[in-house]
Design a protein around this motif. Structure first.
Motif, PDB file in Angstrom:
ATOM      1  N   GLU A  93      27.891  44.593  42.562  1.00 35.94           N
ATOM      2  CA  GLU A  93      27.542  44.031  41.247  1.00 35.94           C
ATOM      3  C   GLU A  93      28.249  44.736  40.097  1.00 35.94           C
ATOM      4  N   VAL A  94      28.412  46.050  40.179  1.00 34.46           N
ATOM      5  CA  VAL A  94      29.001  46.773  39.055  1.00 34.46           C
ATOM      6  C   VAL A  94      30.515  46.912  39.170  1.00 34.46           C
ATOM      7  N   GLY A  95      31.044  46.781  40.373  1.00 38.20           N
ATOM      8  CA  GLY A  95      32.481  46.946  40.584  1.00 38.20           C
ATOM      9  C   GLY A  95      33.198  45.621  40.703  1.00 38.20           C
ATOM     10  N   ALA A  96      34.303  45.649  41.428  1.00 41.11           N
ATOM     11  CA  ALA A  96      35.130  44.458  41.638  1.00 41.11           C
ATOM     12  C   ALA A  96      35.642  44.484  43.074  1.00 41.11           C
ATOM     13  N   PRO A  97      35.899  43.317  43.653  1.00 45.80           N
ATOM     14  CA  PRO A  97      36.455  43.301  45.008  1.00 45.80           C
ATOM     15  C   PRO A  97      37.769  44.091  45.060  1.00 45.80           C
ATOM     16  N   ALA A  98      37.896  44.945  46.065  1.00 42.49           N
ATOM     17  CA  ALA A  98      39.125  45.731  46.234  1.00 42.49           C
ATOM     18  C   ALA A  98      40.219  44.826  46.790  1.00 42.49           C
ATOM     19  N   ARG A  99      41.350  44.804  46.124  1.00 46.10           N
ATOM     20  CA  ARG A  99      42.472  43.990  46.580  1.00 46.10           C
ATOM     21  C   ARG A  99      43.247  44.684  47.696  1.00 46.10           C
ATOM     22  N   GLU A 100      43.081  46.015  47.783  1.00 50.63           N
ATOM     23  CA  GLU A 100      43.729  46.814  48.827  1.00 50.63           C
ATOM     24  C   GLU A 100      42.766  47.915  49.231  1.00 50.63           C
ATOM     25  N   ARG A 101      42.974  48.499  50.416  1.00 51.37           N
ATOM     26  CA  ARG A 101      42.140  49.605  50.911  1.00 51.37           C
ATOM     27  C   ARG A 101      42.721  50.919  50.396  1.00 51.37           C
ATOM     28  N   ARG A 102      42.521  51.158  49.095  1.00 49.59           N
ATOM     29  CA  ARG A 102      42.996  52.371  48.424  1.00 49.59           C
ATOM     30  C   ARG A 102      42.104  52.619  47.213  1.00 49.59           C
ATOM     31  N   LEU A 103      42.210  53.810  46.638  1.00 51.62           N
ATOM     32  CA  LEU A 103      41.495  54.072  45.391  1.00 51.62           C
ATOM     33  C   LEU A 103      42.031  53.131  44.311  1.00 51.62           C
ATOM     34  N   PRO A 104      41.178  52.712  43.381  1.00 56.59           N
ATOM     35  CA  PRO A 104      41.600  51.693  42.414  1.00 56.59           C
ATOM     36  C   PRO A 104      42.627  52.152  41.391  1.00 56.59           C
ATOM     37  N   GLY A 105      42.651  53.431  41.022  1.00 57.59           N
ATOM     38  CA  GLY A 105      43.625  53.887  40.023  1.00 57.59           C
ATOM     39  C   GLY A 105      43.550  53.047  38.760  1.00 57.59           C
ATOM     40  N   ARG A 106      44.688  52.535  38.334  1.00 60.95           N
ATOM     41  CA  ARG A 106      44.755  51.732  37.103  1.00 60.95           C
ATOM     42  C   ARG A 106      44.021  50.404  37.222  1.00 60.95           C
ATOM     43  N   ASP A 107      43.705  49.983  38.452  1.00 63.29           N
ATOM     44  CA  ASP A 107      43.006  48.714  38.657  1.00 63.29           C
ATOM     45  C   ASP A 107      41.486  48.844  38.486  1.00 63.29           C
ATOM     46  N   ALA A 108      41.001  50.035  38.181  1.00 60.75           N
ATOM     47  CA  ALA A 108      39.559  50.265  38.051  1.00 60.75           C
ATOM     48  C   ALA A 108      38.988  49.490  36.865  1.00 60.75           C
ATOM     49  N   THR A 109      37.742  49.080  37.015  1.00 58.79           N
ATOM     50  CA  THR A 109      37.018  48.476  35.904  1.00 58.79           C
ATOM     51  C   THR A 109      36.883  49.538  34.812  1.00 58.79           C
ATOM     52  N   PRO A 110      37.085  49.186  33.542  1.00 64.33           N
ATOM     53  CA  PRO A 110      36.933  50.186  32.474  1.00 64.33           C
ATOM     54  C   PRO A 110      35.547  50.848  32.538  1.00 64.33           C
ATOM     55  N   ALA A 111      35.520  52.175  32.350  1.00 63.01           N
ATOM     56  CA  ALA A 111      34.280  52.948  32.491  1.00 63.01           C
ATOM     57  C   ALA A 111      33.146  52.405  31.624  1.00 63.01           C
ATOM     58  N   GLU A 112      33.438  52.021  30.397  1.00 68.63           N
ATOM     59  CA  GLU A 112      32.398  51.525  29.502  1.00 68.63           C
ATOM     60  C   GLU A 112      31.726  50.268  30.062  1.00 68.63           C
ATOM     61  N   GLU A 113      32.543  49.371  30.607  1.00 60.80           N
ATOM     62  CA  GLU A 113      32.012  48.138  31.182  1.00 60.80           C
ATOM     63  C   GLU A 113      31.175  48.434  32.424  1.00 60.80           C
TER      64      GLU A 113
END
Length: 169
Positions: A119-139
Motif C-alpha cells: 500500500e505505501v510502496g510501488a511494484p518493483a520493476r526489477e529485483r534490486r534496491l529502488p535507488g532513484r526509482d523510490a517513492t519520494p519520502a514525503e509521499e
C-alpha cells in the motif's frame, strides 16, 4: 495441492518501499492468514522508528549485512546468521549498519503485515534496491500515517540514531 505455496527465486510479487526491496515468498492470503514471509533487502542507513505491532509477532533471520536492533529497552548487534523473534506488543526499531545492504527473511504470524508495504510502496520493476526509482519520502510517510493503524502498527518513538552505541545483552 490446496494450501501449498512454492516459490522459485525471483517469483512472486515484489515491492519497493522504505528505500528497500520486499520480495513476497508467502502472503497471509496464500497461507489462510497464518503466516507471511518476505525476503527483504535494505541499504545501509535505513532505520525504522520505534514502533509496536498489535496484530502479529515478527521474526527476522539475517542472511547478509548487519543491523542494530532494539527490542524493548535493549539494543542488539545482529549479523549474518542472527535470528530475532518479537512477540506482538514489544516496542522495537532497527537501523541497517555497515557498508553493504542487509538481506533477511521477515516472518509475521499471523500473516498480513506485508500488504502494508504494497500500500505505501510501488511494484518493483526489477529485483534490486529502488535507488532513484523510490517513492519520494514525503509521499511514503504520508501513506504510512494513513494506513499503518489499519495494520495495528503504532509509532512510539524515534529511530535509533546513526551514531548510537550498542549495549547488547
Amino acid at each position: 495441492m490446496d494450501g501449498v505455496v512454492i516459490r522459485s527465486a525471483g517469483e512472486g510479487p515484489a515491492t519497493w518501499a522504505m528505500e528497500s526491496l520486499f520480495e513476497r515468498l508467502a502472503s497471509g492470503e496464500e497461507t489462510g492468514g497464518t503466516l507471511g514471509v518476505s525476503l527483504i533487502t535494505q541499504p545501509p542507513g535505513v532505520a525504522t522508528p520505534l514502533h509496536v505491532h498489535t496484530h502479529e509477532a515478527e521474526a527476522f533471520y539475517l542472511l547478509d549485512g548487519t543491523m542494530t536492533y532494539q527490542a524493548g529497552e535493549v539494543r542488539h548487534e545482529l549479523s549474518a546468521g542472527s535470528f530475532i523473534y518479537l512477540p506482538s506488543g514489544i516496542p522495537h526499531a532497527f537501523r541497517v549498519t555497515g557498508a553493504i545492504p542487509v538481506r533477511f527473511l521477515g516472518l509475521t504470524v499471523p500473516g498480513g503485515l506485508m500488504a502494508l508495504y504494497d500500500e505505501v510502496g510501488a511494484p518493483a520493476r526489477e529485483r534490486r534496491l529502488p535507488g532513484r526509482d523510490a517513492t519520494p519520502a514525503e509521499e511514503e510517510i504520508r501513506r504510512w500515517n494513513e494506513v499503518a493503524p489499519r495494520y495495528g502498527l503504532r509509532v512510539v518513538g524515534p529511530p535509533i540514531p546513526a551514531d548510537s552505541a550498542i549495549d547488547s545483552s
